[in-house]
Scaffold this active site. Structure first.
Site, PDB file in Angstrom:
ATOM      1  N   TYR A  56     -15.369  -2.354 -24.703  1.00 20.65           N
ATOM      2  CA  TYR A  56     -15.177  -3.170 -23.703  1.00 20.65           C
ATOM      3  C   TYR A  56     -15.326  -4.489 -24.525  1.00 20.65           C
ATOM      4  O   TYR A  56     -16.630  -4.978 -24.763  1.00 20.65           O
ATOM      5  CB  TYR A  56     -15.895  -3.094 -22.538  1.00 20.65           C
ATOM      6  CG  TYR A  56     -15.690  -1.979 -21.805  1.00 20.65           C
ATOM      7  CD1 TYR A  56     -14.650  -1.054 -22.032  1.00 20.65           C
ATOM      8  CD2 TYR A  56     -16.610  -1.512 -21.003  1.00 20.65           C
ATOM      9  CE1 TYR A  56     -14.415   0.168 -21.429  1.00 20.65           C
ATOM     10  CE2 TYR A  56     -16.558  -0.023 -20.263  1.00 20.65           C
ATOM     11  CZ  TYR A  56     -15.375   0.580 -20.305  1.00 20.65           C
ATOM     12  OH  TYR A  56     -15.396   1.933 -19.859  1.00 20.65           O
ATOM     13  N   PRO A 204     -12.079   4.202  -9.114  1.00 20.33           N
ATOM     14  CA  PRO A 204     -12.069   4.870  -7.810  1.00 20.33           C
ATOM     15  C   PRO A 204     -11.078   4.187  -6.980  1.00 20.33           C
ATOM     16  O   PRO A 204     -10.638   4.977  -5.871  1.00 20.33           O
ATOM     17  CB  PRO A 204     -13.342   5.066  -7.123  1.00 20.33           C
ATOM     18  CG  PRO A 204     -14.253   4.148  -7.876  1.00 20.33           C
ATOM     19  CD  PRO A 204     -13.695   3.603  -9.060  1.00 20.33           C
ATOM     20  N   ARG A 207      -7.685   1.080  -9.883  1.00 19.86           N
ATOM     21  CA  ARG A 207      -7.825  -0.046 -10.680  1.00 19.86           C
ATOM     22  C   ARG A 207      -7.314  -1.621  -9.645  1.00 19.86           C
ATOM     23  O   ARG A 207      -6.833  -2.499 -10.022  1.00 19.86           O
ATOM     24  CB  ARG A 207      -6.743  -0.188 -11.860  1.00 19.86           C
ATOM     25  CG  ARG A 207      -7.060   0.872 -12.745  1.00 19.86           C
ATOM     26  CD  ARG A 207      -5.940   0.757 -14.100  1.00 19.86           C
ATOM     27  NE  ARG A 207      -6.177   1.852 -14.939  1.00 19.86           N
ATOM     28  CZ  ARG A 207      -7.457   2.102 -15.714  1.00 19.86           C
ATOM     29  NH1 ARG A 207      -8.218   1.259 -15.768  1.00 19.86           N
ATOM     30  NH2 ARG A 207      -7.505   3.227 -16.491  1.00 19.86           N
ATOM     31  N   GLY A 208      -7.962  -1.293  -8.375  1.00 18.46           N
ATOM     32  CA  GLY A 208      -7.749  -2.328  -7.475  1.00 18.46           C
ATOM     33  C   GLY A 208      -6.661  -2.308  -6.807  1.00 18.46           C
ATOM     34  O   GLY A 208      -6.308  -2.903  -5.459  1.00 18.46           O
ATOM     35  N   PHE A 209      -5.633  -1.349  -7.085  1.00 18.06           N
ATOM     36  CA  PHE A 209      -4.525  -1.602  -6.211  1.00 18.06           C
ATOM     37  C   PHE A 209      -4.596  -0.795  -4.931  1.00 18.06           C
ATOM     38  O   PHE A 209      -4.151  -1.296  -3.808  1.00 18.06           O
ATOM     39  CB  PHE A 209      -3.404  -0.228  -6.696  1.00 18.06           C
ATOM     40  CG  PHE A 209      -1.923  -0.468  -6.196  1.00 18.06           C
ATOM     41  CD1 PHE A 209      -1.116  -1.255  -7.222  1.00 18.06           C
ATOM     42  CD2 PHE A 209      -1.392  -0.082  -5.384  1.00 18.06           C
ATOM     43  CE1 PHE A 209       0.107  -1.576  -6.677  1.00 18.06           C
ATOM     44  CE2 PHE A 209       0.010  -0.196  -4.822  1.00 18.06           C
ATOM     45  CZ  PHE A 209       0.599  -0.985  -5.533  1.00 18.06           C
TER      46      PHE A 209
END
Length: 327
Positions: A56, A204, A207-209
């Site tokens: 990252y 979970p 990815r924010g969707f």
């Protein structure tokens, strides 16, 4: 506040962890001050499991997490990963799992984190060119030396997990699992449960969707979602229909779509510890509240009807990136 706890193998953690990747990597620019405040708020809320990786932002995220937990190390179950050498949406992931690389990565992670050990050390992706027995064997040496407490794997296939567990106990498997990514349920989940391996779902919230807050306008420089099939073109519009159905259910419960989606993951078992990622305290508070949101059997059926797995449009990764999964 104290969250309930769950077990990943022999490791006790809060029932929900915090994914720290997005604070430095994957979703555009970050704000170290707010990210640090978010980590502190997570600890204050009873979250003990913090998740990072050397990949990252080339270690920058580990440095951020390490500084944030200074003086509070005893409150943290610190998890990091090794194995991804480079990431390219078109070319895929370059991975390494040889003994020398395992040891060098661990030493570098310890330095960046500013600690003498990590509590959970994951192989980020399986290197198919190296026998898994060799990689796990090298990781087991780190346990024997006190540099690592527990071992984990990420996005591994069932057969590889079995071979790994025969070398050394595996505490956790970290893989993507949400209402719109359910492949783990086919074979891997049963294998982990047979072997006593805990499950750590990343992304979970899709990815924010699945929160309903993602728009195409958000895809700026450094946002990996701009290259992911589910977030582009007609797939975006088709998947938005799922989110709207979740939002309708959530309103009836007095919660958000994200909380409903996260509570569904939390409900999958006492061996499941999701790590929703956020870099903002407001979203952290929303996520933590979902850890104790109880769903009835009827609630779960309604959620799954609103977000059927076969209705999701598009693959979760580009073909090149997908090729690194399931080895």
């Amino acid at each position: 506040m104290t969250l309930p706890t769950r077990h990943l193998g022999a490791l006790e953690v809060s029932a929900q962890g915090l994914g720290c990747m997005g604070m430095s990597h994957g979703y555009g620019g970050g704000d170290d001050v707010e990210s640090t405040a978010t980590i502190h708020a997570a600890l204050d809320a009873g979250v003990t499991l913090l998740d990072t990786a050397d990949a990252y932002a080339n270690g920058v995220n580990e440095e951020l997490v390490g500084k944030a937990v200074e003086g509070r190390r005893d409150q943290v179950v610190l998890a990091t990963k090794f194995g991804i050498v480079s990431t390219d949406a078109a070319k895929g992931l370059a991975v390494r799992g040889d003994r020398d690389h395992v040891r060098a990565c661990c030493e570098a992670s310890l330095r960046r984190l500013g600690v003498d050990h990590v509590d959970l050390y994951y192989q980020h992706r399986v290197d198919p060119s190296v026998p898994i027995e060799d990689t796990i064997g090298a990781m087991a040496e780190l346990v024997a030396e006190g540099k690592v407490r527990h071992l984990g794997m990420s996005e591994a296939g069932a057969a590889t997990i079995r071979r790994a567990a025969a070398v050394h106990p595996i505490a956790a498997l970290q893989s993507e699992w949400s209402l719109w990514t359910r492949g783990i349920e086919d074979e891997v989940l049963g294998t982990c449960r047979e072997l006593g391996i805990g499950i750590v779902p990343f992304s979970p919230l899709g990815r924010g969707f699945l929160t309903g807050r993602v728009t195409r306008a958000e895809y700026g420089a450094g946002d990996m979602r701009a290259a992911l099939p589910r977030f582009t073109g007609e797939n975006f519009d088709r998947n938005l229909v799922i989110v709207r159905a979740l939002e309708e259910l959530a309103r009836a419960r007095g919660v958000t779509a994200g909380q409903l989606a996260l509570a569904w993951v939390q409900s999958r078992g006492e061996d499941v510890v999701p790590i929703p990622g956020t870099k903002r305290r407001t979203y952290l508070a929303e996520n933590v509240a979902a850890a104790t949101l109880e769903l009835s059997a009827d609630d779960i059926a309604a959620v799954e009807a609103a977000a059927p797995a076969d209705a999701v449009a598009g693959e979760r990764y580009t073909a090149a990136m997908q090729s690194a999964i399931g080895h």
